[in-house]
Each structure stands twice: as C-alpha cells, then as structure tokens.
Scaffold this motif. Structure first.
Motif: not given
Length: 318
Positions: A160-161, A164, A197-198, A201, A204-205
């Motif tokens: 996802p990183c 995005l 948002i980046h 993310t 979170f990762a």
C-alpha cells in the motif's frame, strides 16, 4: 515535466544525493561499506551452504538461521551496489519506477528479517520453556508456514505504501532525494501535496511489523529468563543462556538502529542529516554483516561445520 508553480509533475528520474555534508569523503566511506557487504555475502552464503549440507543442522534453530542469511544477502544486495555507484562512480540517477521497486524490496526484506527474528525468539522460548513439545510444535510444516507467512505479511503491508505513492503523489518540489538509498519517508517528503495518508500508512506498517515483533520478542525473553533462573543446576542455566546470547546480539542492533532511523525521519529535525543517513545506512548494513560473525562465534555447531568446510575433513595419520 515542470509545473507552473515550480513543482515537477511525476518525475521520470530521481537523484540520490548520497550523504549530505560528506560528499567530499563519500569515496572513503564506501570502502568500509564495501568490506561489510562482501563479508555479509560470504558469511551468510557459508552459513546457507553449511545448513543445507549438514544433516545434523536440519533443525528449526538452524533453518531459521538460514532464512535470516538468505534475507540478509537479498537486503544488502538491494542497497550496496547502487550506494557504491553513488559514492565511487557518481551515478546518482535512478528511474522513478526502479526507485519504487527497490524501495519496496528494501522494506519488504526488512519486514521479513524482523519476522524471522521473531520466529527465532519463539523457537528459543518453546525450546527452553516447553522442551518436550518443541519437536511436535516446530514441525517442518510449521516452518514452511512461517516462511510463507512472514513473506506475505511483508508484501501486504509494504505494497500500500508503494501504491499510494504511485497513484496519489503527482507533484514534487524537487527530484533530489537527500539520502543514499530509497527510503519511504525520504521520497514522500519530496511531494508538494498533502502526505498525511502516506505518513499514517507508513506508521501503521512500521508498528504492525517492528512494533509488534519487538513486543512479542521482549515478552518471550522475559519468560525465558524467568524459566532459566528457576533451573536448579548452574550448568543448565549457563547452557540455556548461551543459546540465547547469539540471538540477543543479533536482534538488539537491528531494532535499536531501526527505531532510531524511524523516529529520526519523523521527529528528528534537530539531528544533522549526515548523522541520520549514516546511521540509517548502518541499520541496513550492520545486521547482515554481524549475523554470520555472531552465530559463527557463539554457536559451536555452526563454527565446527564451517571450519570443516573451510579446512576440509581431518584425515587420520598413517
């Protein structure tokens, strides 16, 4: 392509600056980095060959060590050739797609390494705290599932990183990355758009991988030490501690340097960039360099078999 407000629209080529402030000595910095890389390649390759060809080492502890060695070879190879190209041959440019690919590989191998270290801690926990069930719990099937699981976890959390960045970030203030390798936040900071948002993310990762792994490893070793201190024989305590020392020496540098790099990128604006980038490089290079040395010195079975491979079997005198 330049944008009216001065930003660059989806650059085709990015430039890695190396180590800001140390450009004049980068060629010399590359020498110890190259030595570390060659040591990591040879040492980890030797461990892989040893574990593969010695039937007595076909046990979970050594199979995890082989997984760690393979990951270390891949991780250091993703980083060093391009880094030395910057330091020695003044080749700082990289295409945007290649940058994303190498960034994904670097962070994926970091996540896999963390997962393998976690598996090694759990293996030691069961071996010391519940030895009678160790063979039944850590079966070949479980080892396969662990290998597949840590790889899938890395891919699922890192992808996802990258997606995005590729899909959302279109305008960049500059095409120069103030770093010597492709790092997620170093690229995100180039954007001339909202990057919250980046950042979320990435946080979170990082927490899902490094944070949870550190918590579980810490709890495992607290349980191990409590069990070891309860052993009545001093010799048994020393033997149990010795089996854990090598693993502790391996995961401490990895996680300490990882968290330093992670927090410095987000909250360490007062730390000089050259210090941050040097330690960030060491975070990726020191574990692959140290792991085979630590395990070669601390693990008698590995040491004996490596010596046998290097020196050949001893023949009786006639």
């Amino acid at each position: 392509m330049p944008h009216p407000n001065g930003s660059v629209f989806t650059p085709s080529v990015l430039t890695l600056s190396g180590i800001p402030g140390l450009e004049s000595v980068q060629c010399w910095i590359g020498i110890p980095f190259c030595v570390m890389y060659l040591t990591a390649l040879s040492g980890n390759s030797l461990i892989l060959v040893t574990v593969k060809h010695e039937s007595s080492l076909q046990r979970p502890m050594y199979i995890f060590l082989a997984m760690l060695g393979a990951t270390d070879i891949a991780l250091s190879t993703c980083i060093l050739p391009k880094m030395l190209g910057i330091f020695w041959f003044h080749l700082p440019d990289i295409s945007f797609e290649a940058c994303l690919l190498q960034m994904g590989l670097i962070h994926s191998f970091q996540a896999i390494e963390s997962g393998v270290l976690l598996a090694m801690a759990l293996d030691r926990h069961v071996a010391i705290c519940n030895p009678l069930r160790h063979a039944s719990i850590f079966s070949r099937q479980l080892l396969t599932h662990i290998g597949v699981g840590v790889t899938l976890r890395a891919a699922i959390l890192v992808a996802p990183c990258l997606v995005l960045i590729k899909c959302r970030l279109k305008h960049y203030r500059t095409t120069v990355i103030s770093h010597s390798h492709r790092e997620h936040m170093a690229l995100v900071k180039l954007a001339a758009e909202d990057t919250r948002i980046h950042e979320i993310t990435g946080l979170f990762a990082a927490f899902t991988i490094l944070g949870l792994d550190v918590i579980v490893i810490t709890v495992s070793y607290i349980s191990i030490f409590v069990t070891v201190f309860r052993l009545p024989q001093k010799e048994a305590r020393c033997k149990a501690f010795n089996t854990c020392i090598a693993h502790i020496c391996v995961f401490l540098p990895f996680y300490l340097l990882a968290f330093f790099s992670f927090f410095t990128h987000r909250f360490g604006s007062h730390i000089p960039p050259c210090v941050h980038i040097l330690l960030s490089n060491l975070y990726l290079l020191v574990p692959p360099f140290l792991n085979p040395i630590v395990y070669g010195v601390k693990t008698k079975q590995i040491r004996d078999h490596v010596l046998k491979i290097c020196l050949g079997p001893k023949h009786p005198d006639h």
